[in-house]
Scaffold this motif. Structure first.
Motif, PDB file in Angstrom:
ATOM      1  N   UNK A 186       0.832  -1.203   0.000  1.00  0.00           N
ATOM      2  CA  UNK A 186       0.000   0.000   0.000  1.00  0.00           C
ATOM      3  C   UNK A 186       0.871   1.259   0.000  1.00  0.00           C
ATOM      4  N   UNK A 187       1.967   1.241   0.759  1.00  0.00           N
ATOM      5  CA  UNK A 187       2.877   2.383   0.782  1.00  0.00           C
ATOM      6  C   UNK A 187       3.560   2.561  -0.575  1.00  0.00           C
ATOM      7  N   UNK A 188       3.998   1.464  -1.167  1.00  0.00           N
ATOM      8  CA  UNK A 188       4.627   1.529  -2.493  1.00  0.00           C
ATOM      9  C   UNK A 188       3.635   2.089  -3.508  1.00  0.00           C
ATOM     10  N   UNK A 189       2.388   1.664  -3.447  1.00  0.00           N
ATOM     11  CA  UNK A 189       1.363   2.183  -4.346  1.00  0.00           C
ATOM     12  C   UNK A 189       1.149   3.687  -4.117  1.00  0.00           C
ATOM     13  N   UNK A 190       1.145   4.105  -2.872  1.00  0.00           N
ATOM     14  CA  UNK A 190       0.990   5.525  -2.544  1.00  0.00           C
ATOM     15  C   UNK A 190       2.153   6.338  -3.121  1.00  0.00           C
ATOM     16  N   UNK A 191       3.376   5.826  -2.956  1.00  0.00           N
ATOM     17  CA  UNK A 191       4.554   6.515  -3.502  1.00  0.00           C
ATOM     18  C   UNK A 191       4.446   6.605  -5.021  1.00  0.00           C
ATOM     19  N   UNK A 192       4.031   5.519  -5.652  1.00  0.00           N
ATOM     20  CA  UNK A 192       3.851   5.516  -7.105  1.00  0.00           C
ATOM     21  C   UNK A 192       2.857   6.597  -7.529  1.00  0.00           C
ATOM     22  N   UNK A 193       1.752   6.706  -6.820  1.00  0.00           N
ATOM     23  CA  UNK A 193       0.747   7.717  -7.141  1.00  0.00           C
ATOM     24  C   UNK A 193       1.286   9.130  -6.918  1.00  0.00           C
ATOM     25  N   UNK A 194       2.005   9.338  -5.848  1.00  0.00           N
ATOM     26  CA  UNK A 194       2.602  10.650  -5.592  1.00  0.00           C
ATOM     27  C   UNK A 194       3.610  11.006  -6.683  1.00  0.00           C
ATOM     28  N   UNK A 195       4.400  10.029  -7.106  1.00  0.00           N
ATOM     29  CA  UNK A 195       5.399  10.282  -8.139  1.00  0.00           C
ATOM     30  C   UNK A 195       4.755  10.621  -9.471  1.00  0.00           C
ATOM     31  N   UNK A 196       3.663   9.945  -9.801  1.00  0.00           N
ATOM     32  CA  UNK A 196       3.026  10.118 -11.109  1.00  0.00           C
ATOM     33  C   UNK A 196       2.144  11.363 -11.167  1.00  0.00           C
ATOM     34  N   UNK A 197       1.342  11.593 -10.145  1.00  0.00           N
ATOM     35  CA  UNK A 197       0.319  12.626 -10.235  1.00  0.00           C
ATOM     36  C   UNK A 197       0.377  13.681  -9.143  1.00  0.00           C
ATOM     37  N   UNK A 198       1.043  13.424  -8.067  1.00  0.00           N
ATOM     38  CA  UNK A 198       1.047  14.367  -6.952  1.00  0.00           C
ATOM     39  C   UNK A 198       2.328  15.163  -6.895  1.00  0.00           C
ATOM     40  N   UNK A 199       3.129  14.860  -5.926  1.00  0.00           N
ATOM     41  CA  UNK A 199       4.384  15.573  -5.699  1.00  0.00           C
ATOM     42  C   UNK A 199       5.255  15.589  -6.952  1.00  0.00           C
ATOM     43  N   UNK A 200       5.415  14.441  -7.571  1.00  0.00           N
ATOM     44  CA  UNK A 200       6.286  14.330  -8.743  1.00  0.00           C
ATOM     45  C   UNK A 200       5.833  15.175  -9.910  1.00  0.00           C
ATOM     46  N   UNK A 201       4.532  15.250 -10.138  1.00  0.00           N
ATOM     47  CA  UNK A 201       4.011  16.060 -11.238  1.00  0.00           C
ATOM     48  C   UNK A 201       4.316  17.540 -11.008  1.00  0.00           C
ATOM     49  N   UNK A 202       4.156  17.999  -9.779  1.00  0.00           N
ATOM     50  CA  UNK A 202       4.460  19.391  -9.456  1.00  0.00           C
ATOM     51  C   UNK A 202       5.931  19.706  -9.630  1.00  0.00           C
ATOM     52  N   UNK A 203       6.789  18.780  -9.233  1.00  0.00           N
ATOM     53  CA  UNK A 203       8.230  18.986  -9.388  1.00  0.00           C
ATOM     54  C   UNK A 203       8.610  19.049 -10.862  1.00  0.00           C
ATOM     55  N   UNK A 204       8.051  18.170 -11.655  1.00  0.00           N
ATOM     56  CA  UNK A 204       8.385  18.085 -13.081  1.00  0.00           C
ATOM     57  C   UNK A 204       8.035  19.362 -13.840  1.00  0.00           C
ATOM     58  N   UNK A 205       7.053  20.085 -13.370  1.00  0.00           N
ATOM     59  CA  UNK A 205       6.577  21.262 -14.088  1.00  0.00           C
ATOM     60  C   UNK A 205       7.377  22.528 -13.795  1.00  0.00           C
ATOM     61  N   UNK A 206       8.354  22.422 -12.913  1.00  0.00           N
ATOM     62  CA  UNK A 206       9.157  23.592 -12.560  1.00  0.00           C
ATOM     63  C   UNK A 206      10.597  23.393 -13.016  1.00  0.00           C
ATOM     64  N   UNK A 207      11.103  24.317 -13.822  1.00  0.00           N
ATOM     65  CA  UNK A 207      12.488  24.179 -14.278  1.00  0.00           C
ATOM     66  C   UNK A 207      13.467  24.329 -13.117  1.00  0.00           C
ATOM     67  N   UNK A 208      14.559  23.596 -13.203  1.00  0.00           N
ATOM     68  CA  UNK A 208      15.643  23.692 -12.231  1.00  0.00           C
ATOM     69  C   UNK A 208      16.824  24.314 -12.963  1.00  0.00           C
ATOM     70  N   UNK A 209      17.282  25.434 -12.460  1.00  0.00           N
ATOM     71  CA  UNK A 209      18.374  26.168 -13.096  1.00  0.00           C
ATOM     72  C   UNK A 209      19.710  25.467 -12.830  1.00  0.00           C
TER      73      UNK A 209
END
Length: 167
Positions: A105-128
């Motif tokens: 369940x935790x692994x599934x939660x991390x997968x969801x965060x990476x795909x649509x939650x935290x990870x999606x927000x990170x991906x949309x911001x450029x890193x200089x």
């Protein structure tokens, strides 16, 4: 507070756009071995994003499974060099050990965060970086798997990070 930790690793998808106004098809991928050069900038971007957490629990605060939320005190994203490649990692602070079902369940939660939650927000911001802007995704639908630290160690017994053996 946390009594134990569980670390979940996953491959990163890092890319840059070689020219301004390029389409998604024209982006250039940065291999994990080359991405090591950007570790400090990526860690700084993650630290900046993590300041928005409401408390020291990080992503654990948003777990909907009440039993899992009780057992997982904290969940924090980061990146780490493992065997010369840059990997994403979620570190879970546990109040008590997780059963196989709750680990899944935790692994599934991390997968969801990476795909649509935290990870999606990170991906949309450029890193200089000195080489230009890079974009870091915690999700890669083409070649994606989550591995517990022990699984990662067992897949290559010589794995190390930062010059030290994992463990």
């Amino acid at each position: 507070m946390a009594n134990d930790t569980m670390r979940i690793f996953f491959p990163l998808k890092i890319f840059t756009y070689p020219q301004y106004d390029c389409s998604e098809d024209e982006r250039e991928y940065i291999p994990p071995r080359e991405a090591v050069a950007y570790e400090d900038q990526i860690l700084a971007a993650i630290a900046k994003k993590n300041r928005h957490f409401e408390n020291d629990r990080g992503l654990a605060e948003y777990i909907h499974d009440e039993i899992l939320k009780e057992k997982v005190y904290s969940l924090h994203p980061s990146v780490e060099i493992v065997d010369g490649d840059l990997w994403g990692v979620m570190t879970a602070g546990l109040r008590e050990s997780l059963s196989g079902e709750k680990t899944a369940a935790l692994i599934n939660y991390v997968c969801c965060q990476n795909a649509d939650g935290y990870g999606e927000g990170l991906e949309q911001r450029p890193i200089k970086t000195l080489d230009g802007d890079i974009y870091v995704s915690f999700w890669n639908h083409e070649n994606y798997s989550l591995k517990l630290e022990q699984e990662l160690k067992n897949s290559s017994p010589d794995l190390g990070y930062g010059g030290q053996a994992m463990g």
